[in-house]
Scaffold this active site. Structure first.
Site, PDB file in Angstrom:
ATOM      1  N   HIS A 263      21.292  20.371  -7.954  1.00 36.66           N
ATOM      2  CA  HIS A 263      21.104  19.295  -6.944  1.00 36.66           C
ATOM      3  C   HIS A 263      22.350  19.291  -6.255  1.00 36.66           C
ATOM      4  O   HIS A 263      22.637  20.328  -5.684  1.00 36.66           O
ATOM      5  CB  HIS A 263      20.974  17.820  -7.799  1.00 36.66           C
ATOM      6  CG  HIS A 263      20.351  16.903  -7.054  1.00 36.66           C
ATOM      7  ND1 HIS A 263      20.074  17.015  -5.717  1.00 36.66           N
ATOM      8  CD2 HIS A 263      20.302  15.205  -7.419  1.00 36.66           C
ATOM      9  CE1 HIS A 263      19.690  15.678  -5.101  1.00 36.66           C
ATOM     10  NE2 HIS A 263      19.764  14.781  -6.193  1.00 36.66           N
ATOM     11  N   HIS A 304      14.370  25.757  -2.789  1.00 36.95           N
ATOM     12  CA  HIS A 304      14.291  24.174  -2.822  1.00 36.95           C
ATOM     13  C   HIS A 304      12.785  23.683  -3.414  1.00 36.95           C
ATOM     14  O   HIS A 304      11.942  24.209  -2.990  1.00 36.95           O
ATOM     15  CB  HIS A 304      14.618  23.575  -1.280  1.00 36.95           C
ATOM     16  CG  HIS A 304      14.674  22.163  -1.331  1.00 36.95           C
ATOM     17  ND1 HIS A 304      13.872  21.294  -1.167  1.00 36.95           N
ATOM     18  CD2 HIS A 304      15.958  21.695  -1.183  1.00 36.95           C
ATOM     19  CE1 HIS A 304      14.423  20.060  -1.224  1.00 36.95           C
ATOM     20  NE2 HIS A 304      15.773  20.185  -1.065  1.00 36.95           N
ATOM     21  N   ASP A 362      23.078  23.662   1.234  1.00 33.41           N
ATOM     22  CA  ASP A 362      24.140  23.729   0.355  1.00 33.41           C
ATOM     23  C   ASP A 362      24.914  25.038   0.464  1.00 33.41           C
ATOM     24  O   ASP A 362      26.046  25.189   0.530  1.00 33.41           O
ATOM     25  CB  ASP A 362      23.702  23.796  -1.166  1.00 33.41           C
ATOM     26  CG  ASP A 362      23.480  22.356  -1.528  1.00 33.41           C
ATOM     27  OD1 ASP A 362      23.994  21.294  -1.265  1.00 33.41           O
ATOM     28  OD2 ASP A 362      22.208  22.142  -2.123  1.00 33.41           O
TER      29      ASP A 362
HETATM   30  N1  ACO Z   1      17.444  32.513  -7.265  1.00 37.83           N
HETATM   31  C1  ACO Z   1      16.562  33.356  -7.884  1.00 37.83           C
HETATM   32  N2  ACO Z   1      15.163  32.988  -8.025  1.00 37.83           N
HETATM   33  C2  ACO Z   1      14.803  31.746  -7.972  1.00 37.83           C
HETATM   34  C3  ACO Z   1      15.843  31.001  -7.370  1.00 37.83           C
HETATM   35  C4  ACO Z   1      16.924  31.450  -6.939  1.00 37.83           C
HETATM   36  N3  ACO Z   1      18.062  30.325  -6.149  1.00 37.83           N
HETATM   37  N4  ACO Z   1      15.213  29.742  -7.075  1.00 37.83           N
HETATM   38  C5  ACO Z   1      13.978  29.731  -7.619  1.00 37.83           C
HETATM   39  N5  ACO Z   1      13.703  31.024  -8.001  1.00 37.83           N
HETATM   40  C6  ACO Z   1      12.527  31.683  -8.711  1.00 37.83           C
HETATM   41  C7  ACO Z   1      12.293  31.001  -9.932  1.00 37.83           C
HETATM   42  O1  ACO Z   1      12.720  31.820 -11.034  1.00 37.83           O
HETATM   43  C8  ACO Z   1      10.652  31.127 -10.051  1.00 37.83           C
HETATM   44  O2  ACO Z   1      10.111  32.655 -10.208  1.00 37.83           O
HETATM   45  P1  ACO Z   1       8.819  32.840 -10.905  1.00 37.83           P
HETATM   46  O3  ACO Z   1       7.871  32.384  -9.996  1.00 37.83           O
HETATM   47  O4  ACO Z   1       8.886  34.227 -10.819  1.00 37.83           O
HETATM   48  O5  ACO Z   1       8.839  32.132 -12.223  1.00 37.83           O
HETATM   49  C9  ACO Z   1      10.311  30.826  -8.372  1.00 37.83           C
HETATM   50  O6  ACO Z   1      11.301  31.017  -7.693  1.00 37.83           O
HETATM   51  C10 ACO Z   1       9.987  29.479  -8.179  1.00 37.83           C
HETATM   52  O7  ACO Z   1      11.111  28.401  -8.718  1.00 37.83           O
HETATM   53  P2  ACO Z   1      11.172  27.101  -9.400  1.00 37.83           P
HETATM   54  O8  ACO Z   1      12.347  27.060 -10.338  1.00 37.83           O
HETATM   55  O9  ACO Z   1       9.765  26.767  -9.977  1.00 37.83           O
HETATM   56  O10 ACO Z   1      11.558  26.187  -8.059  1.00 37.83           O
HETATM   57  P3  ACO Z   1      11.660  24.889  -8.231  1.00 37.83           P
HETATM   58  O11 ACO Z   1      11.296  24.211  -7.214  1.00 37.83           O
HETATM   59  O12 ACO Z   1      11.595  24.254  -9.481  1.00 37.83           O
HETATM   60  O13 ACO Z   1      13.461  24.865  -8.225  1.00 37.83           O
HETATM   61  C11 ACO Z   1      15.472  24.582  -7.209  1.00 37.83           C
HETATM   62  C12 ACO Z   1      13.869  24.612  -6.874  1.00 37.83           C
HETATM   63  C13 ACO Z   1      16.136  24.043  -8.330  1.00 37.83           C
HETATM   64  C14 ACO Z   1      16.483  24.226  -6.129  1.00 37.83           C
HETATM   65  C15 ACO Z   1      15.761  26.106  -7.450  1.00 37.83           C
HETATM   66  O14 ACO Z   1      15.311  26.840  -6.196  1.00 37.83           O
HETATM   67  C16 ACO Z   1      17.391  26.442  -7.768  1.00 37.83           C
HETATM   68  O15 ACO Z   1      17.539  26.523  -8.915  1.00 37.83           O
HETATM   69  N6  ACO Z   1      18.011  26.937  -6.708  1.00 37.83           N
HETATM   70  C17 ACO Z   1      19.421  27.228  -6.867  1.00 37.83           C
HETATM   71  C18 ACO Z   1      20.209  26.109  -6.843  1.00 37.83           C
HETATM   72  C19 ACO Z   1      20.296  25.315  -5.580  1.00 37.83           C
HETATM   73  O16 ACO Z   1      20.526  25.749  -4.455  1.00 37.83           O
HETATM   74  N7  ACO Z   1      19.936  23.797  -5.566  1.00 37.83           N
HETATM   75  C20 ACO Z   1      20.094  23.171  -4.410  1.00 37.83           C
HETATM   76  C21 ACO Z   1      18.829  22.539  -4.275  1.00 37.83           C
HETATM   77  S1  ACO Z   1      18.901  21.440  -2.657  1.00 37.83           S
HETATM   78  C22 ACO Z   1      19.685  20.106  -2.815  1.00 37.83           C
HETATM   79  O17 ACO Z   1      19.958  19.399  -3.923  1.00 37.83           O
HETATM   80  C23 ACO Z   1      20.363  19.660  -1.738  1.00 37.83           C
END
Ligand code: ACO
Length: 426
Positions: A263, A304, A362
């Site tokens: 987050h 996201h 971010d």
């Molecule tokens: N790098 C690589 N792979 C990723 C990333 C990433 N940053 N984000 C998602 N994926 C992949 C997942 O592994 C998943 O792959 P799959 O379908 O093969 O299993 C797919 O993309 C979908 O991802 P989810 O985890 O289901 O997406 P979710 O909506 O639950 O998570 C989140 C969103 C937590 C933001 C995630 O993208 C993440 O961890 N990003 C990195 C951290 C980040 O930048 N957070 C900031 C969020 S914005 C904020 O708070 C202002």
């Protein structure tokens, strides 16, 4: 015409109403399902609307973000963080006089009581500033508890003003503590963002001298972070607040939730990742790791939960980043080159394109804050500062109409009832 959904539970047909949204998805009202002895299952609340709200609208597929109906791009360009705070809290943009009155009351309440400031003595210089900020916000509850009446609109506004006014001072104190320097008092002549920069980087007893480019860019960062509907920290504020606890305590709970790298901690994690990658030649290795399901590594600042197109805040932030980098002479920063190459490469690769993993706010705010000279552990604190009006607005919205304590259910998969076994017989 109101929609209905028919659900067949073991041959019994049940009509479930669909609640109509003014924008975006309509919502199936499942409240009566409990009478049929069945709960809904939605870990992580991917498909669950936990409340109704009039504050913020997001269309993640189209990349739209509206505060009280106003597009984020317009607010970031034309408004100020305090005007946006007023808009969130009151639902309408202020007149000139209303804005002046609001700004004055924020200015009047920025000062932190000397006795209260001793709280920071309990921390080491190496303490993470978010730990200090969480503690200080929770501590404010002690100052505003005797007249606690969450149903009183006057108390609600008083809490809102105190929190928005005091968070820059608390944030700056956490920073000054971490560098072992004395605290600097707020200056009522300065704008909100100028005051924060002055309290962080000024010298005791010296007249404030703050760059307009930096304070404007910081104010923009605050605006872009001001609200984001029912995200994890805001939902935490609502959940804690639903117990009718002190609003300062509910906001402290939200602050703790914001800290995590999934987050608000992501901007800090972005910088950590860029420093780790450090050279353009190593990007491929990290991209490979991000795609590897066996490796927990993720590209920080990408993806996201809601935006599956682009993050409109990232677009605003990207252009604002350039102004700051130019002013700070940081355009040649090697980390920035790594960031730019990483963004380009990730945007071209099928893995990221298929999953709609775009750079989020971010990604750019981390780079901008670094160029401003703000230390990395302070990044999530800046996010806290920006999100404050959003949290308090959601708390105020919830307690201003009838609400229930938030109490989710579960799908129990544990043992069935069994008898206790004496320790000698196990
Ligand atoms: N790098 C690589 N792979 C990723 C990333 C990433 N940053 N984000 C998602 N994926 C992949 C997942 O592994 C998943 O792959 P799959 O379908 O093969 O299993 C797919 O993309 C979908 O991802 P989810 O985890 O289901 O997406 P979710 O909506 O639950 O998570 C989140 C969103 C937590 C933001 C995630 O993208 C993440 O961890 N990003 C990195 C951290 C980040 O930048 N957070 C900031 C969020 S914005 C904020 O708070 C202002």
């Amino acid at each position: 015409m109101a929609q209905k959904v028919k659900i067949d539970i073991d041959g019994k047909l049940i009509d479930m109403p669909v609640l109509e949204a003014s924008e975006g998805f309509n919502v199936l009202d499942v409240r009566d399902l409990i009478n049929e002895g069945i709960f809904t299952y939605d870990p992580g609340f991917l498909s669950t609307a936990s409340c109704d709200s009039k504050v913020t609208f997001i269309d993640g597929d189209k990349g739209i973000l509206l505060y009280r109906g106003y597009p984020i791009e317009q607010l970031a360009e034309k408004s100020s963080h305090l005007e946006v705070s007023y808009l969130l809290l009151h639902g309408e943009l202020p007149t000139k006089t209303q804005l002046e009155t609001f700004e004055n009351s924020i200015n009047q309440h920025m000062q932190i009581d000397k006795q209260f400031a001793k709280l920071f003595d309990g921390f080491n210089e190496s303490s993470h500033p978010m730990a200090m900020v969480c503690a200080a916000i929770a501590g404010l509850a002690s100052l505003y508890h005797d007249d606690l009446d969450i149903s009183d609109p006057e108390y609600q506004m008083k809490a809102a003003i105190q929190l928005i006014a005091k968070i820059p001072t608390i944030a700056a104190m956490a920073y000054r503590k971490s560098i072992g320097k004395d605290f600097i008092d707020p200056d009522p002549e300065l704008t909100y963002a100028e005051n924060f920069l002055h309290m962080c980087f000024g010298e005791s007893g010296e007249t404030a001298s703050v760059s307009k480019t930096l304070s404007r860019a910081l104010d923009k960062i605050f605006i872009l972070h001001a609200d984001h509907e029912q995200n994890a920290s805001t939902s935490t504020v609502r959940m804690a607040g639903s117990t009718e606890c002190n609003p300062f305590a509910a906001i402290a709970a939200g602050t703790a939730a914001l800290w995590g790298p999934s987050h608000g901690g992501a901007n800090e994690a972005v910088l950590g990742m860029l420093i780790e990658i450090s050279e353009i030649s190593r990007i491929d290795e990290y991209i490979k790791r991000a795609k590897d399901k066996e490796d927990p590594f993720k590209l920080m600042g990408f993806g996201h939960r809601v935006y599956k197109n682009f993050d409109p805040r990232a677009t605003v932030m990207q252009s604002s980043a350039h102004a700051v980098l130019e002013e700070q002479g940081a355009s040649n920063d090697p980390l920035l080159s790594v960031a730019q190459s990483l963004e380009r490469i990730a945007r071209e690769q099928e893995y990221f394109v298929e999953r709609k993993l775009y750079p989020n706010i971010d990604f750019y705010s981390g780079i901008t804050l670094k160029a401003m000279g703000i230390p990395v552990p302070m990044f999530t604190v800046i996010f806290t500062l920006g999100r404050m009006p959003g949290w308090i607005t959601h708390w105020k919205e919830m307690v201003s109409s009838p609400f229930k304590i938030a109490r989710p259910r579960q799908l129990y998969l544990g043992e069935n009832s069994r008898n206790y076994i004496d320790i000698n017989k196990r």
